[in-house]
Design a protein around this motif. Sequence first.
Motif, PDB file in Angstrom:
ATOM      1  N   THR A 189      -3.403   6.304  -4.705  1.00 27.22           N
ATOM      2  CA  THR A 189      -4.234   6.576  -3.530  1.00 27.22           C
ATOM      3  C   THR A 189      -4.714   8.011  -3.588  1.00 27.22           C
ATOM      4  O   THR A 189      -4.046   8.877  -4.176  1.00 27.22           O
ATOM      5  N   ASP A 221      -2.894  -4.657  14.736  1.00 27.28           N
ATOM      6  CA  ASP A 221      -2.087  -4.816  13.529  1.00 27.28           C
ATOM      7  C   ASP A 221      -1.219  -3.578  13.406  1.00 27.28           C
ATOM      8  O   ASP A 221      -1.720  -2.447  13.323  1.00 27.28           O
ATOM      9  N   TYR A 225      -1.596   3.847   7.000  1.00 28.84           N
ATOM     10  CA  TYR A 225      -2.191   3.202   5.833  1.00 28.84           C
ATOM     11  C   TYR A 225      -3.112   4.161   5.087  1.00 28.84           C
ATOM     12  O   TYR A 225      -3.866   4.927   5.698  1.00 28.84           O
ATOM     13  N   SER A 242      -0.547  -2.198   8.380  1.00 29.09           N
ATOM     14  CA  SER A 242      -1.629  -1.629   7.572  1.00 29.09           C
ATOM     15  C   SER A 242      -2.914  -1.390   8.356  1.00 29.09           C
ATOM     16  O   SER A 242      -3.797  -0.662   7.903  1.00 29.09           O
ATOM     17  N   ALA A 252      -5.965   3.866   1.791  1.00 27.91           N
ATOM     18  CA  ALA A 252      -6.635   2.951   0.870  1.00 27.91           C
ATOM     19  C   ALA A 252      -5.991   3.071  -0.508  1.00 27.91           C
ATOM     20  O   ALA A 252      -5.956   4.148  -1.096  1.00 27.91           O
ATOM     21  N   ASP A 288      -6.218  -7.879   8.116  1.00 26.18           N
ATOM     22  CA  ASP A 288      -5.736  -6.507   7.994  1.00 26.18           C
ATOM     23  C   ASP A 288      -6.062  -5.948   6.608  1.00 26.18           C
ATOM     24  O   ASP A 288      -6.689  -6.604   5.778  1.00 26.18           O
ATOM     25  N   ASN A 289      -5.619  -4.707   6.353  1.00 22.58           N
ATOM     26  CA  ASN A 289      -6.023  -4.000   5.140  1.00 22.58           C
ATOM     27  C   ASN A 289      -5.393  -4.509   3.856  1.00 22.58           C
ATOM     28  O   ASN A 289      -5.803  -4.086   2.763  1.00 22.58           O
ATOM     29  N   VAL A 290      -4.408  -5.402   3.952  1.00 24.01           N
ATOM     30  CA  VAL A 290      -3.846  -5.985   2.729  1.00 24.01           C
ATOM     31  C   VAL A 290      -4.122  -7.481   2.640  1.00 24.01           C
ATOM     32  O   VAL A 290      -3.564  -8.164   1.781  1.00 24.01           O
ATOM     33  N   LYS A 320      -8.797  -4.416   9.119  1.00 20.98           N
ATOM     34  CA  LYS A 320      -9.911  -4.164   8.201  1.00 20.98           C
ATOM     35  C   LYS A 320     -11.204  -4.799   8.694  1.00 20.98           C
ATOM     36  O   LYS A 320     -12.263  -4.189   8.638  1.00 20.98           O
ATOM     37  N   SER A 321     -11.126  -6.031   9.172  1.00 19.92           N
ATOM     38  CA  SER A 321     -12.346  -6.720   9.602  1.00 19.92           C
ATOM     39  C   SER A 321     -12.043  -7.713  10.707  1.00 19.92           C
ATOM     40  O   SER A 321     -10.898  -8.141  10.884  1.00 19.92           O
ATOM     41  N   PHE A 339       0.849  -1.194   0.000  1.00 23.54           N
ATOM     42  CA  PHE A 339       0.000   0.000   0.000  1.00 23.54           C
ATOM     43  C   PHE A 339       0.884   1.244   0.000  1.00 23.54           C
ATOM     44  O   PHE A 339       2.098   1.159   0.239  1.00 23.54           O
TER      45      PHE A 339
END
Length: 565
Positions: free
Chosen positions: A455, A497, A443, A500, A445, A547-549, A503-504, A432
């Motif tokens: 980005t 985390d 981080y 990054s 998006a 995580d986000n990645v 995320k969920s 990212f």
Amino acid sequence: MKFFIFFIFFCSPLFAQVDYPKDYFSPPLDVPMQLSGNFGELRPNHFHAGFDLKTLQKEGLKVYAVADGYISRIKISTFGNGKAIYITHPNGYTSVYGHLRSTDGVIENYIKKSHYALKSFEIELFPKPDELIVKKGQVIAFSGNTGGSEGPHLHFEIRDTKTEKIINPMFFGFDKNIKDTKKPLLSSVYVYPLDTKTSVNHSKRPLLLNLSLQKNGTYLSEKVVANGKIGFGITAFDYDDVSFNKNGVFKIQSFYNGKSNFGYQFDTYSFDEMRYVNVLIDYSKYKKIQQRVQKLFMKNKFGLSIIKADENNGIISVVPNLTSVYRIEVSDFFGNKSTVSIPIQYDLLSTIIDQEPVVSNYFVRANKDSNFTKDNMSVFFPAGTFYDDFDMNFDVKNDTLFLHDDTVPAHTNFTISIEDNKYTEAQREKIFIGLVQDKKTTYNATYRKDTVFSTKVKTLGKYTLVMDTTAPKISIAKPIEGKWLSDQKTIQLTINDEVSGIKSYNGYLNGNWILFEYDNKTKRLIHNFSDGIISEGANDLKVEVIDNVGNSTIFETRFFRSQKK
């Protein structure tokens, strides 16, 4: 005729008043109303949208509907207002209650069912007018500290239902619940030379003016001696008699030789205007020393609706043979007022303090598209990204994009693109574009087309490609494997985390999705056994965090619980 129009403009009330209902709404708490934050207060990237009401430094106080209506929106988020509910009232206004710990009765059941139906902690619901009807004085929730709150309190707003504009709650009669006999504190006044030719008191840089208190309670500034276009800025705060908090001021008005030339009053505005706080203040000074100087001029006009300015947008042109007086009045909602007078004189003084040196290699025009490219990195600024033109540093070194610094505010998104030529396709899935600040990487998006990463951001600074191959961490304070938890009300886990970000997160009990509430401040996941998903005897728990990645971690354990009493 021209004189008549001019007379009407300057003699009419500067701020039009709306006849808001004064006795329609009751207080949302049954403790004495004390503010820890007021309407219009200057916050990072926004103006405060309502009242922050003190809750005795604790959670769990009853929150009441301020009038009859129906719950029209429910939003549960880990940021912002956290757990928030919105009540639409038949008189055309909507009340908002934020940072709640929980809601009450039927409302809580409605929310809990929605969590499980949507299989998500973060939800946004829009109940129909006949689903969740409430009455004035009904307990609807309990105060908390959820979302972006920095301590227990209730965030309270009133909005125009149709336009969604936020309105100062003081206009609805809540002023009678607050005692305020104190004048606002006007703590500093700055004068700004507004072009390269102008100097003020031997300086081409903004200057802090010395103030002296007069016998009548007003302030007199040292004389300003200048030779061109200048503007003024102030720092000011307000206190009431009971809260002891440093709050924002309600109204600022300036006069040049007795005529109104610039002012604003925090009565109502839209959410689209929030980010204009960054141009209303001296943003560079705020970023450097954390001082918010409110400017009383506009170099380029911007769309903050509360501002009322003359044809010069508050800018003063100091010319020969004219001795002038500039006056600033700072008022609170209760009419308490602080005043400072500033004598202004024209003279061509020698410059002792020159302008701050600017080391830059590019110039950005605020009203035009701009695109800058070096090596494998580029940035695109659409017209209107910035409020003013500025000299910009732009460079690429050691795989890092140096994009000026965060002393120039951006109003809208701009695009950063970085082309990669060294990572494998598998590695690119974990990359990212990160903002580098104080050796930490934030981080953003990021989307990718072939080998180009892009980005959209609103912050100038250092950017680079960051690879994250580290999975999130899940931990539990005390292991529960094989243990009986019959006396526990909850299960609590900590998730984190470091690269990054998360995320969920999802939890499963015996294969069924369960609600874990997430507190971003403590990084804690909490499941309440009262949800009724638990089984008698053995229970298998599974928690997955991504995580986000796309890196993921799974935590699994088995515990026992008896429901028998």
